[in-house]
Design an enzyme around this catalytic site. Structure first.
Site, PDB file in Angstrom:
ATOM      1  N   ARG A 144     -13.180 -13.672  52.999  1.00 10.86           N
ATOM      2  CA  ARG A 144     -12.586 -14.923  52.502  1.00 10.86           C
ATOM      3  C   ARG A 144     -13.114 -16.113  53.296  1.00 10.86           C
ATOM      4  O   ARG A 144     -13.311 -17.194  52.762  1.00 10.86           O
ATOM      5  CB  ARG A 144     -11.049 -14.868  52.573  1.00 10.86           C
ATOM      6  N   TYR A 149     -14.043 -33.444  31.177  1.00  8.69           N
ATOM      7  CA  TYR A 149     -13.695 -32.071  30.834  1.00  8.69           C
ATOM      8  C   TYR A 149     -12.186 -31.884  30.805  1.00  8.69           C
ATOM      9  O   TYR A 149     -11.456 -32.386  31.672  1.00  8.69           O
ATOM     10  CB  TYR A 149     -14.347 -31.143  31.860  1.00  8.69           C
ATOM     11  N   ASP A 198     -19.360 -34.884  38.805  1.00  6.55           N
ATOM     12  CA  ASP A 198     -19.512 -33.568  38.193  1.00  6.55           C
ATOM     13  C   ASP A 198     -20.895 -33.538  37.548  1.00  6.55           C
ATOM     14  O   ASP A 198     -21.142 -34.219  36.546  1.00  6.55           O
ATOM     15  CB  ASP A 198     -18.413 -33.339  37.154  1.00  6.55           C
ATOM     16  N   LYS A 219     -22.075 -22.380  34.225  1.00  2.01           N
ATOM     17  CA  LYS A 219     -22.892 -22.963  33.167  1.00  2.01           C
ATOM     18  C   LYS A 219     -24.387 -22.809  33.481  1.00  2.01           C
ATOM     19  O   LYS A 219     -24.870 -21.683  33.584  1.00  2.01           O
ATOM     20  CB  LYS A 219     -22.482 -24.418  32.960  1.00  2.01           C
TER      21      LYS A 219
END
Length: 380
Positions: A46, A98, A170, A195
């Site tokens: 982690r 978005y 973004d 993406k």
């Protein structure tokens, strides 16, 4: 070194133990410590994992940045980047964003005491008019989702710094191949690696890339504490995608440009939104700011929602699906899908009418995509 060389080699050097030219997947949750008082660089996945570190290094290099941080999804990366704001702070955001980012703003940040203003005029002056004394962050998507609006990152960065404000971009639609916002003055870059960076519709992930050490420390601490990290296999899949990013983006763009020009002349089409077309309102800005125009294409059909339903029902190569940026072509209705949770009034306020169609143009042969699209647009 040039972009494609960096994408293949830097951060992904051969394994020093075995000589494997493909960086290994370290599928381990924990690592042995040397003793009670000392641990190696990696001790718990982690906090850090060798495969994740390789991906993060590669992401930073491709954005020409010092630091990269990988996350379990694009919205996890967005949430991490927003750790720079606190209750009482104010965010100025573009209005065309978005839907997942809008949900974070409205359902998570606003109840925590963070206020948000959406700049309806997305010019630099329009953003500046929204700035308040308590403004901490300007949030941009450029190109935006789904209307493919272009913001002047350099001019907005100058305005932000003049007011002591951070600017986050973004960069998912453009990818680092076509645009590197940090070079234009931005402070934080966010990606959905699901993406174009992954590029094969087989992984969910996100990234935050930045130069400032203090900001990196803040977001890195959040990454370790909140734990929204990608697993080693997901990191490896994104690294695989990065190696072909240049050739994929060039082909996405070539196919998108071909179809955009075709649609602009079609009698069934009301408007085409593609930054590579001279008809796009920010075409000249896109030419200055980007090295290419990407693979996303949005257009408005005559005939409203029934025309959209007819189109998506007749397409054969374009899959009706959420997401974007993969090798296969996808089609979506922003009004019914990506922004479907918003009221009709809110969608119209954002310029998202029912007759909009958003396409993620894939890597199929341009002639096959053209034939499929023209066939679906032809009278029944």
């Amino acid at each position: 070194m040039q972009f494609e060389t960096l994408a293949i080699h830097d951060g992904q050097t051969p394994d020093p133990v075995t000589g494997s030219v493909t960086f290994p997947v370290f599928q381990s949750s924990t690592f042995e410590r040397e003793d009670l008082n000392h641990h190696r660089e990696f001790f718990y996945s982690r906090i850090g994992n060798p495969t994740r570190k390789a991906l993060e290094s590669s992401l930073a290099l491709l954005e020409n940045a010092r630091f990269g941080l990988a996350f379990a999804s694009g919205v996890a990366a967005t949430m991490a980047a927003l750790q720079v704001v606190r209750p009482g702070d104010h965010i100025v955001s573009g209005i065309d964003i978005y839907g997942g980012t809008y949900r974070i703003f409205e359902q998570l940040l606003r109840p925590w005491g963070v206020s948000i203003t959406y700049a309806e005029d997305e010019s630099t002056e329009g953003y500046e008019a929204c700035i308040r004394p308590e403004t901490r962050l300007i949030w941009l998507e450029s190109p935006s989702n789904p209307l493919l609006r272009i913001s002047d990152i350099r001019a907005l960065s100058v305005a932000a710094k003049r007011n002591g404000i951070l600017i986050a971009v973004d960069n998912t639609f453009a990818s680092p191949y076509f645009q590197r916002p940090l070079e234009h003055g931005a402070d934080i870059v966010v990606h959905s690696t699901t993406k174009y960076l992954g590029g094969h519709s087989d992984v969910i992930g996100g990234a935050v890339v930045l130069d400032d050490e203090a900001l990196h420390r803040t977001i890195k601490n959040y990454q370790a504490a909140a734990g929204a990290i990608p697993g080693p296999w997901d990191c490896w899949l994104v690294m695989r995608g990065l190696k072909t990013l240049k050739i994929r983006m060039k082909e996405h763009e070539a196919n998108a440009m071909h179809l955009a020009r075709l649609l602009e002349k079609h009698p069934a089409v009301e408007q085409v939104l593609y930054p590579g077309l001279p008809s796009h309102p920010q075409h000249e800005l896109a030419k200055r700011q980007m090295s290419g125009f990407g693979g996303m294409l949005t257009f408005a059909l005559k005939g409203g929602l029934p025309a959209v339903e007819n189109l998506v029902g007749r397409l054969k190569l374009f899959a009706l699906a959420d997401s974007l940026g993969g090798v296969e072509s996808l089609v979506a209705s922003p009004a019914k899908m990506t922004l479907g949770a918003l009221s009709a009034e809110e969608r119209l306020k954002r310029g998202c009418s029912d007759n909009l169609v958003r396409m993620s143009i894939g890597l199929e042969h341009a002639g096959d995509l053209e034939a499929d699209l023209l066939g679906a647009l032809s009278p029944p």
